[in-house]
Design an enzyme around this catalytic site. Structure first.
Site, mmCIF file in Angstrom:
data_model
loop_
_atom_site.group_PDB
_atom_site.id
_atom_site.type_symbol
_atom_site.label_atom_id
_atom_site.label_comp_id
_atom_site.label_asym_id
_atom_site.label_seq_id
_atom_site.Cartn_x
_atom_site.Cartn_y
_atom_site.Cartn_z
ATOM 1 N N ASN A 9 0.865 -1.175 0.000
ATOM 2 C CA ASN A 9 0.000 0.000 0.000
ATOM 3 C C ASN A 9 0.902 1.225 0.000
ATOM 4 O O ASN A 9 1.492 1.564 1.018
ATOM 5 C CB ASN A 9 -0.892 -0.026 1.250
ATOM 6 C CG ASN A 9 -1.705 1.247 1.400
ATOM 7 O OD1 ASN A 9 -1.764 2.082 0.482
ATOM 8 N ND2 ASN A 9 -2.330 1.414 2.553
ATOM 9 N N TRP A 10 1.006 1.854 -1.155
ATOM 10 C CA TRP A 10 1.931 2.986 -1.275
ATOM 11 C C TRP A 10 1.417 4.244 -0.582
ATOM 12 O O TRP A 10 2.157 5.208 -0.426
ATOM 13 C CB TRP A 10 2.183 3.308 -2.761
ATOM 14 C CG TRP A 10 2.887 2.243 -3.523
ATOM 15 C CD1 TRP A 10 3.277 1.007 -3.065
ATOM 16 C CD2 TRP A 10 3.301 2.306 -4.891
ATOM 17 N NE1 TRP A 10 3.895 0.311 -4.074
ATOM 18 C CE2 TRP A 10 3.929 1.077 -5.199
ATOM 19 C CE3 TRP A 10 3.190 3.276 -5.889
ATOM 20 C CZ2 TRP A 10 4.451 0.807 -6.467
ATOM 21 C CZ3 TRP A 10 3.710 3.007 -7.140
ATOM 22 C CH2 TRP A 10 4.343 1.779 -7.424
ATOM 23 N N LYS A 11 0.146 4.255 -0.232
ATOM 24 C CA LYS A 11 -0.475 5.461 0.345
ATOM 25 C C LYS A 11 -0.227 6.651 -0.602
ATOM 26 O O LYS A 11 -0.146 6.456 -1.809
ATOM 27 C CB LYS A 11 0.033 5.697 1.773
ATOM 28 C CG LYS A 11 -0.112 4.422 2.620
ATOM 29 C CD LYS A 11 0.125 4.615 4.075
ATOM 30 C CE LYS A 11 -0.057 3.282 4.797
ATOM 31 N NZ LYS A 11 0.094 3.405 6.239
ATOM 32 N N HIS A 95 -9.370 1.391 5.030
ATOM 33 C CA HIS A 95 -8.087 1.594 5.717
ATOM 34 C C HIS A 95 -8.292 2.553 6.892
ATOM 35 O O HIS A 95 -9.074 3.501 6.789
ATOM 36 C CB HIS A 95 -7.038 2.136 4.741
ATOM 37 C CG HIS A 95 -5.660 2.079 5.308
ATOM 38 N ND1 HIS A 95 -5.203 3.005 6.219
ATOM 39 C CD2 HIS A 95 -4.662 1.178 5.140
ATOM 40 C CE1 HIS A 95 -3.962 2.677 6.572
ATOM 41 N NE2 HIS A 95 -3.609 1.577 5.929
ATOM 42 N N GLU A 97 -6.638 4.932 7.948
ATOM 43 C CA GLU A 97 -6.402 6.353 7.640
ATOM 44 C C GLU A 97 -7.643 6.972 7.001
ATOM 45 O O GLU A 97 -7.954 8.139 7.237
ATOM 46 C CB GLU A 97 -5.169 6.485 6.724
ATOM 47 C CG GLU A 97 -3.887 6.213 7.526
ATOM 48 C CD GLU A 97 -2.757 5.595 6.722
ATOM 49 O OE1 GLU A 97 -2.809 5.608 5.477
ATOM 50 O OE2 GLU A 97 -1.806 5.083 7.347
ATOM 51 N N GLU A 167 -5.024 -4.682 10.665
ATOM 52 C CA GLU A 167 -3.982 -3.683 10.884
ATOM 53 C C GLU A 167 -4.240 -2.951 12.192
ATOM 54 O O GLU A 167 -5.036 -2.002 12.235
ATOM 55 C CB GLU A 167 -3.972 -2.666 9.729
ATOM 56 C CG GLU A 167 -3.727 -3.281 8.370
ATOM 57 C CD GLU A 167 -3.169 -2.263 7.379
ATOM 58 O OE1 GLU A 167 -2.152 -2.582 6.746
ATOM 59 O OE2 GLU A 167 -3.720 -1.146 7.262
ATOM 60 N N GLY A 173 2.960 2.489 10.745
ATOM 61 C CA GLY A 173 3.895 3.599 10.561
ATOM 62 C C GLY A 173 4.616 4.017 11.825
ATOM 63 O O GLY A 173 5.244 5.065 11.873
ATOM 64 N N SER A 213 3.897 -1.903 10.249
ATOM 65 C CA SER A 213 5.364 -1.925 10.430
ATOM 66 C C SER A 213 6.016 -3.253 10.024
ATOM 67 O O SER A 213 6.968 -3.706 10.660
ATOM 68 C CB SER A 213 5.743 -1.556 11.867
ATOM 69 O OG SER A 213 5.350 -0.225 12.143
ATOM 70 N N GLY A 234 3.078 -1.002 4.187
ATOM 71 C CA GLY A 234 3.177 0.409 3.849
ATOM 72 C C GLY A 234 4.620 0.776 3.513
ATOM 73 O O GLY A 234 5.111 0.507 2.420
ATOM 74 N N GLY A 235 5.316 1.365 4.491
ATOM 75 C CA GLY A 235 6.665 1.893 4.284
ATOM 76 C C GLY A 235 7.628 0.960 3.553
ATOM 77 O O GLY A 235 8.317 1.384 2.623
#
Ligand code: 13P
Length: 255
Positions: A9-11, A95, A97, A167, A173, A213, A234-235
């Site tokens: 997930n590149w966000k 998600h 966010e 999640e 993150g 993470s 993510g990251g």
């Protein structure tokens, strides 16, 4: 055995140019991995080109959001029909966010899930508790509410096109990963709730990912758990080397 999925997930990261260069390199780096499933979820602006570059490869493409209507006066939104038209495979829905910053409710999330599966696209439905909820021993209640709410009215055959990503919000993150045991505890609970909502066979075939993470150095222990069928990353999905390493770890775990 369930097929493991590693989804990035590149966000809100990567311009179109950066996305093109990333996937061009990734296609080559992961082409030998055929057992597990691989997906990248770029921002809308890069979807079309990423679909083209990955065409014929073992990489699938997901969107990060959708609006639950085919078309209409919904300024700024993108429909499942538009995503299907350009060849998108997955849509991330619910998600944390989006729930937090855009106030998405379980009801709205559920409308999105219906609109996406009705178009024959696949869903990654995200659920998970905040730190306060965990500390107040509400994890199972929250996860159950989001699961039942998100899947309301979904049939067993529609469920075949849905994956859950558990999640925990406190692990997103933050660099704090849930321990493999913490993740397994909740994910096995989710599987038991799927058994109650559908039946045991459906639940045994149903995939549930962990997200929060994930890094190359913690992923092996996570996917070693019985009920964890991959990761929503993510990251660590933003660098070709770390994402490819995560795919390799899943590939080794996949029977
Ligand atoms: P991080 O891997 O950066 O913690 O993000 C997880 C996530 O939110 C994936 O959807």
């Amino acid at each position: 055995m369930r097929r493991l999925l590693v989804a990035g997930n590149w966000k809100m990261n990567k311009t179109n140019r950066e996305a093109v260069s990333f996937v061009s390199e990734l296609v080559d780096k992961v082409k030998m991995f055929k057992r597990c499933e691989i997906a990248v979820c770029p921002p809308f602006t890069a979807l079309s080109e990423v679909v083209e570059i990955t065409n014929g490869s073992n990489i699938e493409v997901g969107a990060q959001n959708v609006y639950p209507a085919d078309s209409g006066a919904f300024t700024g939104e993108v429909s499942p029909l538009m995503l299907k038209d350009i060849g998108v495979d997955y849509v991330i829905i619910g998600h944390s966010e989006r729930r937090k910053y855009f106030k998405e409710t379980d009801e709205f999330v559920n409308q999105k899930v219906h609109s996406v599966v009705e178009k024959g696209l696949k869903v990654i439905l995200c659920i998970g508790e905040t730190l306060e909820e965990r500390q107040a021993n509400k994890t199972f209640d929250v996860v159950k509410r989001e699961l039942v709410g998100g899947l309301k009215g979904i049939t067993a055959s529609q469920l075949e096109n849905i994956v859950i990503a558990y999640e925990p919000i406190w692990a997103i993150g933050t660099g704090i990963t849930a321990t493999p045991e913490q993740a397994e505890e909740v994910i096995s609970f989710i599987r038991s709730e799927i058994t109650k909502l559908y039946d045991n066979e459906v639940a045994q075939n149903f995939r549930i990912l962990y997200g929060g993470s994930i890094k190359p150095d913690n992923f092996e222990a996570i996917v070693a758990e019985e009920d964890i069928d991959g990761g929503l990353v993510g990251g660590a999905s933003l660098k070709v080397d770390s994402f490819a390493r995560l795919v390799e770890i899943a590939e080794e775990r996949q029977a």
